[in-house]
Design a protein around this motif. Structure first.
Motif, PDB file in Angstrom:
ATOM      1  N   PRO A  50       0.887  -1.064   0.033  1.00 52.29           N
ATOM      2  CA  PRO A  50      -0.283   0.286   0.012  1.00 52.29           C
ATOM      3  C   PRO A  50       1.193   1.666  -0.078  1.00 52.29           C
ATOM      4  O   PRO A  50       1.735   1.461   0.684  1.00 52.29           O
ATOM      5  CB  PRO A  50      -0.623   0.031   1.332  1.00 52.29           C
ATOM      6  CG  PRO A  50      -0.174  -1.133   2.444  1.00 52.29           C
ATOM      7  CD  PRO A  50       0.722  -1.971   1.516  1.00 52.29           C
ATOM      8  N   GLY A  51       0.887   2.412  -1.092  1.00 53.03           N
ATOM      9  CA  GLY A  51       1.424   3.902  -1.605  1.00 53.03           C
ATOM     10  C   GLY A  51       0.765   4.432   0.201  1.00 53.03           C
ATOM     11  O   GLY A  51      -0.247   4.130   0.991  1.00 53.03           O
ATOM     12  N   ALA A  52       1.137   5.707   0.191  1.00 45.22           N
ATOM     13  CA  ALA A  52       0.530   6.789   1.720  1.00 45.22           C
ATOM     14  C   ALA A  52      -0.788   7.161   1.157  1.00 45.22           C
ATOM     15  O   ALA A  52      -1.213   7.844   1.359  1.00 45.22           O
ATOM     16  CB  ALA A  52       2.102   7.682   0.967  1.00 45.22           C
ATOM     17  N   ASP A  53      -0.992   6.544  -0.024  1.00 52.44           N
ATOM     18  CA  ASP A  53      -2.740   6.764  -0.783  1.00 52.44           C
ATOM     19  C   ASP A  53      -3.068   5.673  -0.205  1.00 52.44           C
ATOM     20  O   ASP A  53      -4.952   5.833  -0.247  1.00 52.44           O
ATOM     21  CB  ASP A  53      -3.273   7.377  -2.009  1.00 52.44           C
ATOM     22  CG  ASP A  53      -2.200   6.258  -2.922  1.00 52.44           C
ATOM     23  OD1 ASP A  53      -1.904   5.317  -2.470  1.00 52.44           O
ATOM     24  OD2 ASP A  53      -2.258   6.427  -4.595  1.00 52.44           O
ATOM     25  N   GLY A  54      -2.866   4.644   0.390  1.00 56.46           N
ATOM     26  CA  GLY A  54      -3.055   3.894   0.405  1.00 56.46           C
ATOM     27  C   GLY A  54      -4.017   2.445  -0.174  1.00 56.46           C
ATOM     28  O   GLY A  54      -4.302   1.509  -0.099  1.00 56.46           O
ATOM     29  N   LYS A  55      -2.815   2.832  -2.325  1.00 61.78           N
ATOM     30  CA  LYS A  55      -3.658   2.400  -3.151  1.00 61.78           C
ATOM     31  C   LYS A  55      -2.677   1.234  -3.281  1.00 61.78           C
ATOM     32  O   LYS A  55      -1.432   1.916  -3.031  1.00 61.78           O
ATOM     33  CB  LYS A  55      -3.993   2.792  -4.141  1.00 61.78           C
ATOM     34  CG  LYS A  55      -4.701   4.200  -4.094  1.00 61.78           C
ATOM     35  CD  LYS A  55      -5.097   4.855  -5.911  1.00 61.78           C
ATOM     36  CE  LYS A  55      -6.912   5.573  -5.550  1.00 61.78           C
ATOM     37  NZ  LYS A  55      -6.478   6.159  -6.530  1.00 61.78           N
ATOM     38  N   LYS A  57       0.877  -0.328  -4.815  1.00 65.37           N
ATOM     39  CA  LYS A  57       1.569  -0.212  -6.028  1.00 65.37           C
ATOM     40  C   LYS A  57       2.523  -1.358  -5.789  1.00 65.37           C
ATOM     41  O   LYS A  57       2.684  -2.161  -4.885  1.00 65.37           O
ATOM     42  CB  LYS A  57       2.742   1.019  -5.370  1.00 65.37           C
ATOM     43  CG  LYS A  57       3.872   1.186  -3.790  1.00 65.37           C
ATOM     44  CD  LYS A  57       4.337   2.206  -3.364  1.00 65.37           C
ATOM     45  CE  LYS A  57       4.765   2.436  -2.645  1.00 65.37           C
ATOM     46  NZ  LYS A  57       5.796   2.934  -2.398  1.00 65.37           N
ATOM     47  N   SER A  87       7.875   0.000   2.491  1.00 65.35           N
ATOM     48  CA  SER A  87       6.897   1.076   2.529  1.00 65.35           C
ATOM     49  C   SER A  87       6.551   1.024   4.448  1.00 65.35           C
ATOM     50  O   SER A  87       7.024   0.581   5.274  1.00 65.35           O
ATOM     51  CB  SER A  87       5.739  -0.038   2.648  1.00 65.35           C
ATOM     52  OG  SER A  87       3.645   0.730   3.568  1.00 65.35           O
ATOM     53  N   ASN A  89       3.419   2.341   5.713  1.00 64.54           N
ATOM     54  CA  ASN A  89       2.300   1.598   5.640  1.00 64.54           C
ATOM     55  C   ASN A  89       1.563   0.680   6.360  1.00 64.54           C
ATOM     56  O   ASN A  89       0.350   0.199   6.902  1.00 64.54           O
ATOM     57  CB  ASN A  89       1.726   2.185   5.227  1.00 64.54           C
ATOM     58  CG  ASN A  89       2.050   4.020   4.679  1.00 64.54           C
ATOM     59  OD1 ASN A  89       2.176   4.796   5.407  1.00 64.54           O
ATOM     60  ND2 ASN A  89       2.045   3.914   2.934  1.00 64.54           N
TER      61      ASN A  89
END
Length: 161
Positions: A50-55, A57, A87, A89
């Motif tokens: 998960p990226g910073a935007d939650g999607k 990658k 990550s 996250n």
């Protein structure tokens, strides 16, 4: 004679355990077949995190290896091309300075489609002594490892050397 092996720790996309496990190609395999298939040296193809935007990658510029020995030892290592690529996250820190590494023993639960890493040593010392259950799936000659934790959304795809 025991040798020290290094390998790669991966991140996992958490899906519902039973439905994901049922999709594995080996769901009807005879007992012991999954363990035999896991044994060997694997190299990292990609990680989905998960990226910073939650999607999610896809990270393809990391290097790594995962080793399972027939006598129950494991080693995993992943090196990100950029230290900040790892990550932050995830609820558990697996990497430090862009590098993940751990070793220890492992157990396979074929009914649950899980492999549990019993961490004896790691670059992130908080992981030492932990049991890290991972879901596994064999697909198109690849090994896909995911966390069994519902709060971790990562997966790692490996291929035999």
């Amino acid at each position: 004679m025991k040798a020290l092996f290094c390998g790669t720790l991966a991140v996992v996309v958490a899906l519902s355990g039973p439905s994901w496990a049922q999709s594995t190609e080996r769901k009807n395999a005879s007992p012991g077949l999954a363990r035999e298939t896991l044994v060997g040296a694997w190299h990292l193809l990609w990680l989905d995190e998960p990226g910073a935007d939650g999607k999610l990658k896809r990270i393809t510029d990391a290097k790594g290896s995962l080793i399972y020995t027939p006598d129950g030892h494991m080693s995993v290592q992943v090196m990100y091309s950029k230290p900040e690529s790892a990550s932050s996250n995830n609820p558990v820190a697996y990497a430090q300075g862009g590098y993940e590494g751990s070793f220890g023993r492992y157990d396979v639960n074929e009914a649950a489609h899980t492999v549990t890493h019993h961490v004896e040593g790691a670059n992130v010392r908080a992981l030492v002594g932990k049991d890290l259950p991972r879901m596994y799936q064999f697909s198109d000659g690849h090994l896909i490892i995911r966390s069994s934790r519902t709060d971790e959304r990562w997966s790692v795809t490996w291929e035999h050397y």
